[in-house]
Design a protein around this motif. Structure first.
Motif, short mmCIF file in Angstrom:
data_model
loop_
_atom_site.label_atom_id
_atom_site.label_comp_id
_atom_site.label_asym_id
_atom_site.label_seq_id
_atom_site.Cartn_x
_atom_site.Cartn_y
_atom_site.Cartn_z
N PRO A 1 37.34 45.95 46.11
CA PRO A 1 36.52 45.98 44.89
C PRO A 1 37.12 46.82 43.77
O PRO A 1 37.01 46.45 42.59
CB PRO A 1 35.17 46.53 45.35
CG PRO A 1 35.43 47.15 46.68
CD PRO A 1 36.61 46.47 47.27
N ALA A 2 37.76 47.94 44.08
CA ALA A 2 38.35 48.76 43.01
C ALA A 2 39.48 48.01 42.31
O ALA A 2 39.61 48.06 41.08
CB ALA A 2 38.86 50.09 43.58
N LEU A 3 40.27 47.31 43.08
CA LEU A 3 41.34 46.48 42.51
C LEU A 3 40.74 45.39 41.64
O LEU A 3 41.17 45.17 40.51
CB LEU A 3 42.19 45.87 43.63
CG LEU A 3 43.18 44.79 43.19
CD1 LEU A 3 44.36 45.43 42.47
CD2 LEU A 3 43.65 44.00 44.39
N TRP A 4 39.73 44.72 42.15
CA TRP A 4 39.11 43.63 41.44
C TRP A 4 38.52 44.11 40.11
O TRP A 4 38.69 43.47 39.07
CB TRP A 4 38.04 43.00 42.33
CG TRP A 4 37.46 41.75 41.78
CD1 TRP A 4 37.98 40.49 41.86
CD2 TRP A 4 36.25 41.63 41.05
NE1 TRP A 4 37.17 39.60 41.22
CE2 TRP A 4 36.09 40.27 40.72
CE3 TRP A 4 35.27 42.54 40.65
CZ2 TRP A 4 34.99 39.80 40.01
CZ3 TRP A 4 34.19 42.07 39.94
CH2 TRP A 4 34.06 40.71 39.62
N ILE A 5 37.84 45.25 40.13
CA ILE A 5 37.27 45.79 38.89
C ILE A 5 38.37 46.17 37.92
O ILE A 5 38.29 45.90 36.72
CB ILE A 5 36.33 46.97 39.21
CG1 ILE A 5 35.06 46.44 39.89
CG2 ILE A 5 35.98 47.77 37.95
CD1 ILE A 5 34.18 47.50 40.51
N HIS A 6 39.45 46.79 38.43
CA HIS A 6 40.58 47.15 37.56
C HIS A 6 41.17 45.90 36.91
O HIS A 6 41.42 45.89 35.70
CB HIS A 6 41.66 47.89 38.37
CG HIS A 6 42.86 48.21 37.56
ND1 HIS A 6 42.89 49.24 36.64
CD2 HIS A 6 44.09 47.62 37.51
CE1 HIS A 6 44.08 49.27 36.06
NE2 HIS A 6 44.82 48.31 36.57
N GLY A 42 39.86 55.33 47.02
CA GLY A 42 39.41 56.21 45.95
C GLY A 42 39.42 55.63 44.56
O GLY A 42 39.34 56.37 43.58
N GLY A 43 39.53 54.32 44.46
CA GLY A 43 39.59 53.69 43.14
C GLY A 43 40.91 53.98 42.44
O GLY A 43 41.81 54.59 43.01
N VAL A 44 41.01 53.56 41.20
CA VAL A 44 42.22 53.80 40.42
C VAL A 44 42.47 55.29 40.29
O VAL A 44 43.61 55.76 40.33
CB VAL A 44 42.13 53.13 39.02
CG1 VAL A 44 43.29 53.52 38.14
CG2 VAL A 44 42.05 51.61 39.17
N GLU A 45 41.38 56.05 40.19
CA GLU A 45 41.50 57.50 40.07
C GLU A 45 42.10 58.13 41.32
O GLU A 45 42.62 59.24 41.28
CB GLU A 45 40.13 58.14 39.79
CG GLU A 45 39.43 57.60 38.57
CD GLU A 45 38.74 56.24 38.82
OE1 GLU A 45 38.35 55.93 39.96
OE2 GLU A 45 38.63 55.48 37.85
N GLY A 46 42.01 57.44 42.44
CA GLY A 46 42.53 57.95 43.70
C GLY A 46 44.03 57.77 43.87
O GLY A 46 44.59 58.17 44.88
N ILE A 47 44.65 57.19 42.86
CA ILE A 47 46.10 56.96 42.92
C ILE A 47 46.79 57.86 41.91
O ILE A 47 46.43 57.89 40.74
CB ILE A 47 46.47 55.50 42.59
CG1 ILE A 47 45.85 54.54 43.59
CG2 ILE A 47 47.98 55.32 42.58
CD1 ILE A 47 46.08 53.10 43.25
N CYS A 87 48.34 44.86 41.50
CA CYS A 87 47.51 43.69 41.17
C CYS A 87 48.26 42.40 41.47
O CYS A 87 47.70 41.47 42.06
CB CYS A 87 47.10 43.73 39.70
SG CYS A 87 45.99 45.10 39.31
N THR A 88 49.50 42.33 41.08
CA THR A 88 50.30 41.12 41.30
C THR A 88 50.52 40.87 42.78
O THR A 88 50.31 39.75 43.26
CB THR A 88 51.66 41.25 40.59
OG1 THR A 88 51.42 41.47 39.20
CG2 THR A 88 52.49 40.01 40.78
N THR A 89 50.92 41.89 43.51
CA THR A 89 51.20 41.68 44.93
C THR A 89 49.93 41.48 45.73
O THR A 89 49.93 40.74 46.72
CB THR A 89 52.03 42.84 45.53
OG1 THR A 89 51.32 44.06 45.37
CG2 THR A 89 53.38 42.94 44.88
N ALA A 90 48.83 42.09 45.33
CA ALA A 90 47.58 41.88 46.05
C ALA A 90 47.12 40.44 45.89
O ALA A 90 46.62 39.84 46.85
CB ALA A 90 46.51 42.85 45.55
#
Length: 186
Positions: free
Chosen positions: A99-104, A27-32, A63-66
């Motif tokens: 992709p949501a992580l990458w865009i963030h 759900g993207g950043v909004e999904g968290i 982001c760091t752990t991913a």
């Protein structure tokens, strides 16, 4: 570690970040949210705050752990060209998987700029093998990152087809241009 009465087992940072990354993928950043994450983990939302101080801190941790989960090429004596290709493919694959992580990450330059991340360390190692002088490492790695990131962004935005064979050709073209540009070194 705090133990939830509902789950009966302590939370781990790995469990928190893996679940949060899954929520971000869905759900993207909004999904968290901390409440949604707590529900997924079957804990009271306050239990999360024993491990992470805020949603922003959680996002930084994701982001760091991913980035640490990216399959980076080992220092196995392979030619630098092969290691550079493997690194670019790992980066590309990770960006497409999340992709949501990458865009963030790319909307928060302070995250990308964290040179302690293993991706940057591997890239610097490969560039040293290619003969890039120390004083040029930062600039060269930033340009290479921008180059591959541009390819990913173009595909995510539909400027390039989302076709695995075409993607492989596009990425190989980009990598070959990079290798050709560094070819006079090493």
């Amino acid at each position: 570690m705090a133990v939830s009465a509902r789950r009966g087992a302590p939370l781990s940072l790995e469990e928190i970040t893996s679940t949060a990354l899954r929520l971000m993928d869905e759900g993207g950043v909004e999904g968290i949210s901390m409440r949604k994450l707590a529900a997924e983990l079957d804990v009271n939302p306050m239990s999360l705050y024993h491990h992470v101080e805020s949603k922003d801190a959680l996002l930084r941790m994701i982001c760091t752990t991913a980035a640490e989960r990216m399959h980076l090429p080992p220092d196995d004596g392979a030619p630098w060209q092969d290691q550079l290709r493997a690194l670019a493919l790992a980066y590309y694959g990770h960006a497409r998987a999340h992709p949501a992580l990458w865009i963030h990450v790319h909307n928060h330059p302070e995250i990308v700029a964290d040179r302690r991340m293993s991706m940057w360390q591997v890239l610097d190692r490969v560039l040293r093998l290619a003969g890039v002088p120390e004083e040029e490492l930062r600039r060269t790695s930033d340009v290479l990152h921008a180059f591959v990131s541009g390819l990913v962004l173009s595909e995510l935005q539909g400027h390039l087809p989302d076709d695995p064979e075409e993607t492989a050709r596009n990425l190989d073209t980009a990598i070959n241009l990079i290798i050709h540009g560094l070819g006079g070194r090493g």
